[in-house]
Design a protein around this motif. Structure first.
Motif, PDB file in Angstrom:
ATOM      1  N   VAL B  81     -83.930 -14.046  74.058  1.00 15.34           N
ATOM      2  CA  VAL B  81     -83.426 -15.340  73.603  1.00 15.34           C
ATOM      3  C   VAL B  81     -81.983 -15.573  74.053  1.00 15.34           C
ATOM      4  N   ALA B  82     -81.130 -14.581  73.793  1.00 18.81           N
ATOM      5  CA  ALA B  82     -79.716 -14.728  74.151  1.00 18.81           C
ATOM      6  C   ALA B  82     -79.529 -14.815  75.669  1.00 18.81           C
ATOM      7  N   ILE B  83     -80.361 -14.091  76.388  1.00 15.62           N
ATOM      8  CA  ILE B  83     -80.248 -14.106  77.854  1.00 15.62           C
ATOM      9  C   ILE B  83     -80.575 -15.496  78.388  1.00 15.62           C
ATOM     10  N   ILE B  84     -81.650 -16.094  77.877  1.00 18.48           N
ATOM     11  CA  ILE B  84     -82.031 -17.434  78.329  1.00 18.48           C
ATOM     12  C   ILE B  84     -81.033 -18.479  77.832  1.00 18.48           C
ATOM     13  N   ASP B  85     -80.559 -18.294  76.589  1.00 14.39           N
ATOM     14  CA  ASP B  85     -79.508 -19.177  76.080  1.00 14.39           C
ATOM     15  C   ASP B  85     -78.336 -19.220  77.059  1.00 14.39           C
ATOM     16  N   ASP B  86     -77.961 -18.047  77.539  1.00 16.72           N
ATOM     17  CA  ASP B  86     -76.821 -17.956  78.454  1.00 16.72           C
ATOM     18  C   ASP B  86     -77.121 -18.655  79.781  1.00 16.72           C
ATOM     19  N   LEU B  87     -78.308 -18.442  80.320  1.00 14.29           N
ATOM     20  CA  LEU B  87     -78.674 -19.108  81.580  1.00 14.29           C
ATOM     21  C   LEU B  87     -78.681 -20.621  81.398  1.00 14.29           C
ATOM     22  N   GLU B  88     -79.136 -21.058  80.220  1.00 11.52           N
ATOM     23  CA  GLU B  88     -79.178 -22.492  79.940  1.00 11.52           C
ATOM     24  C   GLU B  88     -77.756 -23.049  79.819  1.00 11.52           C
ATOM     25  N   ARG B  89     -76.892 -22.289  79.145  1.00 12.58           N
ATOM     26  CA  ARG B  89     -75.497 -22.696  78.975  1.00 12.58           C
ATOM     27  C   ARG B  89     -74.807 -22.845  80.332  1.00 12.58           C
ATOM     28  N   ARG B  90     -75.200 -21.959  81.272  1.00 14.50           N
ATOM     29  CA  ARG B  90     -74.612 -22.023  82.605  1.00 14.50           C
ATOM     30  C   ARG B  90     -75.284 -23.094  83.473  1.00 14.50           C
ATOM     31  N   GLY B  91     -76.338 -23.706  82.948  1.00 20.57           N
ATOM     32  CA  GLY B  91     -77.033 -24.740  83.705  1.00 20.57           C
ATOM     33  C   GLY B  91     -77.901 -24.195  84.826  1.00 20.57           C
ATOM     34  N   LEU B  92     -78.335 -22.943  84.679  1.00 21.71           N
ATOM     35  CA  LEU B  92     -79.106 -22.310  85.755  1.00 21.71           C
ATOM     36  C   LEU B  92     -80.608 -22.294  85.486  1.00 21.71           C
ATOM     37  N   ALA B  93     -80.979 -22.449  84.238  1.00 24.22           N
ATOM     38  CA  ALA B  93     -82.404 -22.455  83.874  1.00 24.22           C
ATOM     39  C   ALA B  93     -82.594 -23.368  82.672  1.00 24.22           C
ATOM     40  N   ARG B  94     -83.841 -23.780  82.446  1.00 18.68           N
ATOM     41  CA  ARG B  94     -84.098 -24.602  81.265  1.00 18.68           C
ATOM     42  C   ARG B  94     -85.455 -24.255  80.678  1.00 18.68           C
ATOM     43  N   ARG B  95     -85.594 -24.551  79.392  1.00 16.84           N
ATOM     44  CA  ARG B  95     -86.851 -24.346  78.688  1.00 16.84           C
ATOM     45  C   ARG B  95     -87.615 -25.658  78.725  1.00 16.84           C
TER      46      ARG B  95
END
Lengths: 155, 155
Positions: B81-95
């Motif tokens: 969860v935290a890993i994806i949260d971070d990628l999302e925060r960086r604008g690199l991935a989305r759910r």
DNA sequence: TATTGTTATACTCTATAACTATA
DNA sequence: TATAGTTATAGAGTATAACAATA
């Protein structure tokens, strides 16, 4: 450069760089597998990788100081305190005053520590033999030699 | 079985088992060296090994669910969860919602994510090339193959 | 009942900074 | 000034357990 991969029924994957073509990733996964097996081999409240490493070096280099041992292990000396505390609590090692330098503590294995170490070595050997069952003697030595060469890259 | 070692001016050491004759220890040290170099290669607030791995798999397998990705990475899904949260925060991935299953979240790389991934791949390749400068192509492939065979020991 | 994502929580490992007592 | 051991503390990284929503 990147061979066609099986997509294992998945949505995609073509000629892009795959994660498991990186050394770092394979190294990490292999390390985690070995560590988990190590722990289960030495048991619930067995030594653990750190305790085993520290005890091994204390047996190999009796009278080593804590700072020197920390340097050998590649960790900060502050982190070694708890490791030695644990070995002392288990009765496997002890701290002793150094004649020439009243700041330093020499580390020595107890007789029980030597015995526990010998037993742990046999257990760890068995664990590594089990994990590398499919490897020839040659392959094992090659793997070790290559890993040691990476270790030499450390300053 | 255990070759005479240099005692490097130390107090002892004979024919006892030495720590660096264990695979686990060499694997750990090599892994730590690679990881440290990886981090410095990708910079202070760069991706980090976990983010890089997760992003790589999201690029390689777009629409993968979080649970499936966690399984690929060999970690618990709660930790992802935290890993994806971070990628999302960086604008690199989305759910994104999955049409067939309203529990699941599909993971997709953004265009920026694909670009960042491509750049990170080049950086990581350079870092590994630098670290393995003394290795022949053959030695590199041998090392990778042996590590992958250890990985296969995972159930 | 089982699974997905999520949160809360705790534990391990390690590093940094500061302290003391020595050197 | 520098070093040895120690403590306090904080930050990764990970796991377990529980929960709500959904299958």
């Amino acid at each position: 450069m990147y061979p066609q991969r099986q997509t294992s029924g998945s949505q995609t994957a073509g000629l892009q760089p795959a994660l498991d073509e990186f050394l770092g990733y394979n190294l990490k996964r292999a390390y985690l597998i070995l560590q988990a097996d190590f722990r289960s081999a030495l048991g619930e409240d067995g030594l653990g990788p750190r305790g085993f490493s520290a005890l091994s070096l204390v047996v190999q280099f009796p009278n080593v100081t804590q700072s020197a041992l920390a340097r050998m292990l590649g960790i900060d000396r502050s982190g070694l305190v708890a490791i030695i505390d644990d070995l002392e609590r288990r009765g496997l090692a002890r701290r002793e005053a150094v004649p020439g330098d009243r700041r330093a503590q020499a580390l020595l294995p107890t007789p029980a520590g030597r015995a526990a170490h010998a037993e742990a070595v046999a257990t760890v050997r068995a664990h590594e033999d089990r994990l590398l069952a499919g490897f020839s003697t040659d392959e094992r030595q090659t793997l070790m030699a290559l890993l040691r060469r990476i270790r030499e890259r450390e300053e």
